[in-house]
Design a protein around this motif. Sequence first.
Motif, PDB file in Angstrom:
ATOM      1  N   LYS A 275     -19.115 -11.282  -1.802  1.00 48.52           N
ATOM      2  CA  LYS A 275     -18.036 -11.531  -0.846  1.00 48.52           C
ATOM      3  C   LYS A 275     -16.671 -11.389  -1.522  1.00 48.52           C
ATOM      4  CE  LYS A 275     -20.526 -14.425   2.433  1.00 48.52           C
ATOM      5  NZ  LYS A 275     -20.531 -15.705   3.172  1.00 48.52           N
ATOM      6  N   ALA A 276     -16.592 -11.850  -2.756  1.00 56.08           N
ATOM      7  CA  ALA A 276     -15.320 -11.710  -3.472  1.00 56.08           C
ATOM      8  C   ALA A 276     -14.948 -10.248  -3.660  1.00 56.08           C
ATOM      9  CB  ALA A 276     -15.405 -12.419  -4.823  1.00 56.08           C
ATOM     10  N   HIS A 277     -15.956  -9.436  -3.991  1.00 55.81           N
ATOM     11  CA  HIS A 277     -15.693  -8.013  -4.164  1.00 55.81           C
ATOM     12  C   HIS A 277     -15.276  -7.367  -2.851  1.00 55.81           C
ATOM     13  CE1 HIS A 277     -16.749  -8.035  -8.290  1.00 55.81           C
ATOM     14  NE2 HIS A 277     -18.054  -8.210  -8.118  1.00 55.81           N
ATOM     15  N   LEU A 278     -15.907  -7.764  -1.754  1.00 57.78           N
ATOM     16  CA  LEU A 278     -15.546  -7.215  -0.455  1.00 57.78           C
ATOM     17  C   LEU A 278     -14.106  -7.564  -0.088  1.00 57.78           C
ATOM     18  CD1 LEU A 278     -18.729  -7.759   1.750  1.00 57.78           C
ATOM     19  CD2 LEU A 278     -17.777  -5.594   0.954  1.00 57.78           C
ATOM     20  N   LEU A 279     -13.745  -8.831  -0.317  1.00 60.68           N
ATOM     21  CA  LEU A 279     -12.384  -9.254   0.005  1.00 60.68           C
ATOM     22  C   LEU A 279     -11.365  -8.546  -0.876  1.00 60.68           C
ATOM     23  CD1 LEU A 279     -12.975 -13.053   0.547  1.00 60.68           C
ATOM     24  CD2 LEU A 279     -12.306 -11.410   2.278  1.00 60.68           C
ATOM     25  N   THR A 280     -11.697  -8.387  -2.155  1.00 60.57           N
ATOM     26  CA  THR A 280     -10.792  -7.687  -3.061  1.00 60.57           C
ATOM     27  C   THR A 280     -10.624  -6.225  -2.641  1.00 60.57           C
ATOM     28  OG1 THR A 280     -11.441  -9.127  -4.880  1.00 60.57           O
ATOM     29  CG2 THR A 280     -10.357  -7.057  -5.459  1.00 60.57           C
ATOM     30  N   ALA A 281     -11.742  -5.604  -2.283  1.00 61.52           N
ATOM     31  CA  ALA A 281     -11.671  -4.209  -1.844  1.00 61.52           C
ATOM     32  C   ALA A 281     -10.855  -4.072  -0.571  1.00 61.52           C
ATOM     33  CB  ALA A 281     -13.087  -3.664  -1.631  1.00 61.52           C
ATOM     34  N   SER A 282     -11.039  -5.010   0.364  1.00 60.75           N
ATOM     35  CA  SER A 282     -10.293  -4.932   1.623  1.00 60.75           C
ATOM     36  C   SER A 282      -8.799  -5.114   1.403  1.00 60.75           C
ATOM     37  CB  SER A 282     -10.814  -5.982   2.604  1.00 60.75           C
ATOM     38  OG  SER A 282     -10.539  -7.292   2.134  1.00 60.75           O
ATOM     39  N   LYS A 283      -8.459  -5.844   0.351  1.00 58.94           N
ATOM     40  CA  LYS A 283      -7.038  -6.035   0.050  1.00 58.94           C
ATOM     41  C   LYS A 283      -6.343  -4.708  -0.202  1.00 58.94           C
ATOM     42  CE  LYS A 283      -4.052  -8.069  -3.505  1.00 58.94           C
ATOM     43  NZ  LYS A 283      -4.023  -8.791  -4.800  1.00 58.94           N
ATOM     44  N   TYR A 284      -7.057  -3.755  -0.800  1.00 53.86           N
ATOM     45  CA  TYR A 284      -6.481  -2.446  -1.095  1.00 53.86           C
ATOM     46  C   TYR A 284      -6.798  -1.408  -0.025  1.00 53.86           C
ATOM     47  CZ  TYR A 284      -5.875  -4.593  -5.676  1.00 53.86           C
ATOM     48  OH  TYR A 284      -5.509  -5.432  -6.687  1.00 53.86           O
ATOM     49  N   LEU A 285      -8.012  -1.495   0.545  1.00 51.87           N
ATOM     50  CA  LEU A 285      -8.425  -0.485   1.506  1.00 51.87           C
ATOM     51  C   LEU A 285      -7.780  -0.666   2.872  1.00 51.87           C
ATOM     52  CD1 LEU A 285     -12.237  -0.171   0.686  1.00 51.87           C
ATOM     53  CD2 LEU A 285     -10.383   1.374   0.034  1.00 51.87           C
ATOM     54  N   LEU A 286      -7.565  -1.926   3.288  1.00 53.32           N
ATOM     55  CA  LEU A 286      -7.003  -2.185   4.608  1.00 53.32           C
ATOM     56  C   LEU A 286      -5.633  -1.535   4.782  1.00 53.32           C
ATOM     57  CD1 LEU A 286      -6.939  -3.581   7.369  1.00 53.32           C
ATOM     58  CD2 LEU A 286      -6.128  -5.652   6.227  1.00 53.32           C
ATOM     59  N   PRO A 287      -4.673  -1.743   3.871  1.00 54.30           N
ATOM     60  CA  PRO A 287      -3.361  -1.080   4.057  1.00 54.30           C
ATOM     61  C   PRO A 287      -3.468   0.440   4.083  1.00 54.30           C
ATOM     62  CG  PRO A 287      -3.218  -2.824   2.409  1.00 54.30           C
ATOM     63  CD  PRO A 287      -4.675  -2.619   2.685  1.00 54.30           C
ATOM     64  N   ILE A 288      -4.352   1.001   3.242  1.00 54.53           N
ATOM     65  CA  ILE A 288      -4.483   2.460   3.210  1.00 54.53           C
ATOM     66  C   ILE A 288      -5.053   2.973   4.522  1.00 54.53           C
ATOM     67  CG2 ILE A 288      -5.670   4.371   2.074  1.00 54.53           C
ATOM     68  CD1 ILE A 288      -5.566   2.740  -0.523  1.00 54.53           C
ATOM     69  N   LEU A 289      -6.118   2.321   5.004  1.00 55.50           N
ATOM     70  CA  LEU A 289      -6.771   2.771   6.226  1.00 55.50           C
ATOM     71  C   LEU A 289      -5.829   2.656   7.419  1.00 55.50           C
ATOM     72  CD1 LEU A 289      -9.300   3.713   7.725  1.00 55.50           C
ATOM     73  CD2 LEU A 289      -9.980   1.302   7.923  1.00 55.50           C
ATOM     74  N   ILE A 290      -5.139   1.539   7.527  1.00 53.08           N
ATOM     75  CA  ILE A 290      -4.263   1.318   8.681  1.00 53.08           C
ATOM     76  C   ILE A 290      -3.074   2.278   8.636  1.00 53.08           C
ATOM     77  CG2 ILE A 290      -2.638  -0.429   7.836  1.00 53.08           C
ATOM     78  CD1 ILE A 290      -4.674  -0.792  11.028  1.00 53.08           C
ATOM     79  N   THR A 291      -2.627   2.640   7.420  1.00 52.78           N
ATOM     80  CA  THR A 291      -1.514   3.593   7.288  1.00 52.78           C
ATOM     81  C   THR A 291      -1.949   5.003   7.671  1.00 52.78           C
ATOM     82  OG1 THR A 291      -0.566   2.229   5.510  1.00 52.78           O
ATOM     83  CG2 THR A 291       0.217   4.499   5.700  1.00 52.78           C
ATOM     84  N   ILE A 292      -3.170   5.370   7.305  1.00 54.81           N
ATOM     85  CA  ILE A 292      -3.684   6.696   7.685  1.00 54.81           C
ATOM     86  C   ILE A 292      -3.751   6.812   9.206  1.00 54.81           C
ATOM     87  CG2 ILE A 292      -5.726   8.171   7.649  1.00 54.81           C
ATOM     88  CD1 ILE A 292      -6.262   7.151   4.802  1.00 54.81           C
ATOM     89  N   ILE A 293      -4.247   5.769   9.859  1.00 56.58           N
ATOM     90  CA  ILE A 293      -4.317   5.788  11.324  1.00 56.58           C
ATOM     91  C   ILE A 293      -2.918   5.871  11.924  1.00 56.58           C
ATOM     92  CG2 ILE A 293      -5.015   4.472  13.366  1.00 56.58           C
ATOM     93  CD1 ILE A 293      -7.259   3.263  11.652  1.00 56.58           C
ATOM     94  N   GLY A 294      -1.995   5.037  11.409  1.00 53.56           N
ATOM     95  CA  GLY A 294      -0.625   5.049  11.909  1.00 53.56           C
ATOM     96  C   GLY A 294       0.049   6.391  11.711  1.00 53.56           C
ATOM     97  N   SER A 295      -0.208   7.040  10.565  1.00 56.14           N
ATOM     98  CA  SER A 295       0.389   8.352  10.298  1.00 56.14           C
ATOM     99  C   SER A 295      -0.126   9.399  11.284  1.00 56.14           C
ATOM    100  CB  SER A 295       0.074   8.794   8.866  1.00 56.14           C
ATOM    101  OG  SER A 295       0.588   7.865   7.932  1.00 56.14           O
ATOM    102  N   TYR A 296      -1.424   9.351  11.564  1.00 56.62           N
ATOM    103  CA  TYR A 296      -1.999  10.307  12.505  1.00 56.62           C
ATOM    104  C   TYR A 296      -1.368  10.160  13.890  1.00 56.62           C
ATOM    105  CZ  TYR A 296      -5.291  12.520  15.692  1.00 56.62           C
ATOM    106  OH  TYR A 296      -5.847  13.290  16.675  1.00 56.62           O
TER     107      TYR A 296
END
Length: 803
Positions: free
Chosen positions: A87-108
Amino acid sequence: MESKITKRGKKKNSKKSNSKSSNTKSNSKSSSPVPVSSSSKDTPETSISTPRNTEKPDELDPASTKVENSEDDDSEATTGKSKINWKAHLLTASKYLLPILITIIGSYLRYYKLDANKQIVWDEAHFAKFGAYYVRHEFYHDVHPPLGKMLIGLSEYLWGNVISDNEFMFESGKNYPKTINYGAMRTVQCVFSSAMVLICSWTAQLIGFKNWFWSSLLVSMLCCFENSFIVLGKFVLLDSMLLFFTATTFYCLVKLHSLRHQEYTKSWKLWMYLTGFSIGCVCSVKWVGLFVTAVVGVYVVVDLWLKFWDVKYFTWRGYARAWISRILNLILVPFIVYLVCFKIHFLLLYKPGDGSASMSTLFQANLLESDIEPQSRLVSIGSKVTIRSQGPSPNLLHSHGQIYPEGSNQHQVTTYGYKDANNDFMIKLPRSVHYNSTSGFIKDRDTIRLQHVLTGANLHSHEIAGHVSKNEYEVSGYGDETIGDDKDDWVIEVVSQFHSSDSQYVKTYESDADFQRFIHPISTNFRLRHKTLGCYLATTGLAYPSWGFKQGEVICMRHPGPLQWLQSATIWNIESHENDVIEKDYDYSFPKSSFMKDFIALQMSMMSSNNGLVPDRYKHDDIASSWWQWPLSLVGIRMCNWGQGYRRYYLMGNPIQVWFTTLMFVPLIPYLGYLGVGYQRQWLVLNADDGWYLFMCGFVPLLGWLFHYLPFVIMGRVTYVHHYMPALYFAFFETAFVLEWILSFLGKFKGKAGRVVTNGVYLGLCLGILAAFYVTMPLCLGMTGPIRDYEYLRWIPDWNITN
C-alpha cells in the motif's frame, strides 16, 4: 501557527486504549479533519510555537505520514509486512503518477480541435493584435501590464509567422489569413492552461489534506475538467497565463509553508525567491494578480506574528532578519520583475503606434521615426498649440461641438488619447488685463486665453460642479472671439524646464535666465491657474459617460492637495506648436525621456483607462454580467460567430462543478462559527499541527476565494463571467476541505465500514465530475452542426446557447 484543535473530554481509562500502537492512534484521529486528542490538564492552554532551523521531516509527505490512514485498525496487527509495503508503494507511486496522468488528460482536452475555428475568437481581437505590435515594434496602449502580451508576441514571432510588415489587424470575426499559423499561437496558451492542471495537482498533494489521495484527486479533476479553464486555454487570451501564475504563486506559498522548519536553508531561500518571482509575474500579466499577492501577505503577517510571540526562539536579531528576508523576496523581487517587464516593453516598442499618443511628449519625441517634428522654441500670441496633461489621464486637451447635458450646457472639454484637429487651441490675448510683454513671447506668470480652433469657444471655468468630480469646478468651452468674460483667462505658471540632450546647444541657448522664464514647446512643464477663481486646470483620471465618449474628465481643481501635486494632475506641456511668424529650430535635440517617469506615467494612464471601463446606462452590453450571477452559473458568453458553419464555444463554468463548490460554502460558515465559539469557550484547544491544517487547507483557500471575488462586488467597472475564474480555482481547494470535515463524521463507523463509505463518496464525486463534463463538453470542446441539437444544454433560460 502550528496548531491542533482538540476537543476536551474524559480521559480514556482502558488499558487497551492506553496500549494502542501509534498507528492505531493515528487511525482514530483520521476520522476527522481536526483530529481529537485528550488533554490531562484541567485548564486548556494554547501553545503555539514556530521552531527555527530544526530538523524535521516534511510532515506533508503522503508516503511517509499519511499511509496509516488507509490501514485497518482490527487487522493491522495480524497483517503481513508485505501488505503495508504494498500500500505504501501504491500511494508513493500515485503521488507521482496522478499529476502526470491528470495533466495528460487536461492537455488533450485543451488541444482538442485547437485550430478548428479559423476566426478571430472573442478577445483574440485585442491580445493577438497586441502581440503583433511587438513584432512590428509599434507602441500601443492597454489597461493590462505587458508580460502576457509579450509572451503572445514571442509566440507569434517564433511560430505564428507574424512578420513585421504584416498589416493584418486581427479584427473580431475575421478569418486568420493562411500565412499566419494561428494554431501554433493558440498552442502556447494551451501549454499554460495544461501546466496549471499540473501545478494544481502538486499543490493539492502538498497543502496538507488529511485524506490526501482523495482530496488531491478531487481538486485535480475539478481543475482538469472545468469547462471555463478549458475554453480559455484554447485561444490567444491572457486568462490562461493569469490562472497559471496565480496557481504557481499559491503553490510556492504552500511549498514555502512546508519548509517552515528549515528556515534559511538553501531550499527555503530558493522557494522564498520563487514566491516573489511568481508574484511579480502574475502582477505583470494582470493587476488581478494583486489579489493572490494579498493572500501571500496575510500568510506572512500571521507567520511574523507567531514568530514575535515565540518566547522560546525569539531574538530581535532573528526577528529583524525574518522581516528583511521577506521584504527583499516578497516585495523587492516582485517589483523588480514588474519593472523589468515594462523596461523590455519600452525597448521592444520603439516606433510610433496607436497608443503612443497616450504617453508623454518626451517619450514620443524619442521614438524612432517620431511624428514630433521640429518647431520653434518660443511661443507667442497667435500660436496654435496642442497641450498634454501629465496627470492621471496623460492625454491631450480636447474639445468638440457636443455640449454638457447638465450644468452649463456649454461645449465639453476633455482629454483624448488620439491626435486630431479637435486638440488644437489658439493662444489669444486675455480679456482681463492688457498684455504688456516686451518680447512678445509667452513667459512665466503671463495671462493668456485659449480658444478652441474648430468651435471658436474659449477655455472657460465657473462655479458649477464638475460632472464626475462633483467637488470641483466644471471646465467648458464658452463664447467666441467677441462673446466672453474674465473667466476665459488663465495664468501660466512654470514648474520646470528640461534641457536639450545636446550639451553644445545647452551652452549656447539654454544657459541664461531667459531660458528659465519663457515657455518652450515640449520641454516646459507648467500649470494653468484660473485668473478669477484661483483653481487649476487638471485631470482626474476618471472618464465621462457615453455622452462624453468615455473621454477623460477635465476639471478646475479648487484645492490641490499633496496627492494631486504628486500625481502631476495640474501639470501640462505644449506638445505641438505652429506659428508662421516664428522660425523653426532644426538644430534642437529633444531631451531624453526618463524611464521611471515614463513608467509612472504609463501606470497612471492604465489606471485612467481602467476607470473608464464602467457600465454605461445609455448602452446595453450583451455579454456583461453581475457578480452575484457567477457562483450560481447563471450566465455565459458566446465567444465567436454562432453560424452553423463555425465551431462554436460557450464560455461558462461547468454548472455542476460551480454549483457544487458554491454549495460547499454553506456548511463552511457554521463550521467556522463552531470553531470560533469552541476556542472562545475553551472546550477546543489550539496546538500545533491541526491549527496549521485549518489555516492552510481551510482559511487560506477561503481568503483566496474572497480576495478574488469580493473586489468585483464593490468595484464600479464593467464585469464579465471570466472574472470569476481565479476565485473558482481557490473554491476547488475549499471544497476539498469542507468535504473532509463532512466525511469526518463517518468515523463513527468502525474499521472497514467507515472507509468503504468514505471511499464510496469520493469515488461517486469523481465519477460525477466525469459525468458532468461528458454532458456539457460541447460547450468547451466546440459545437458543430445545427445549434438546435444542443437545446438539451439550455438548463436555464438566460443561457443563450440556442436562442
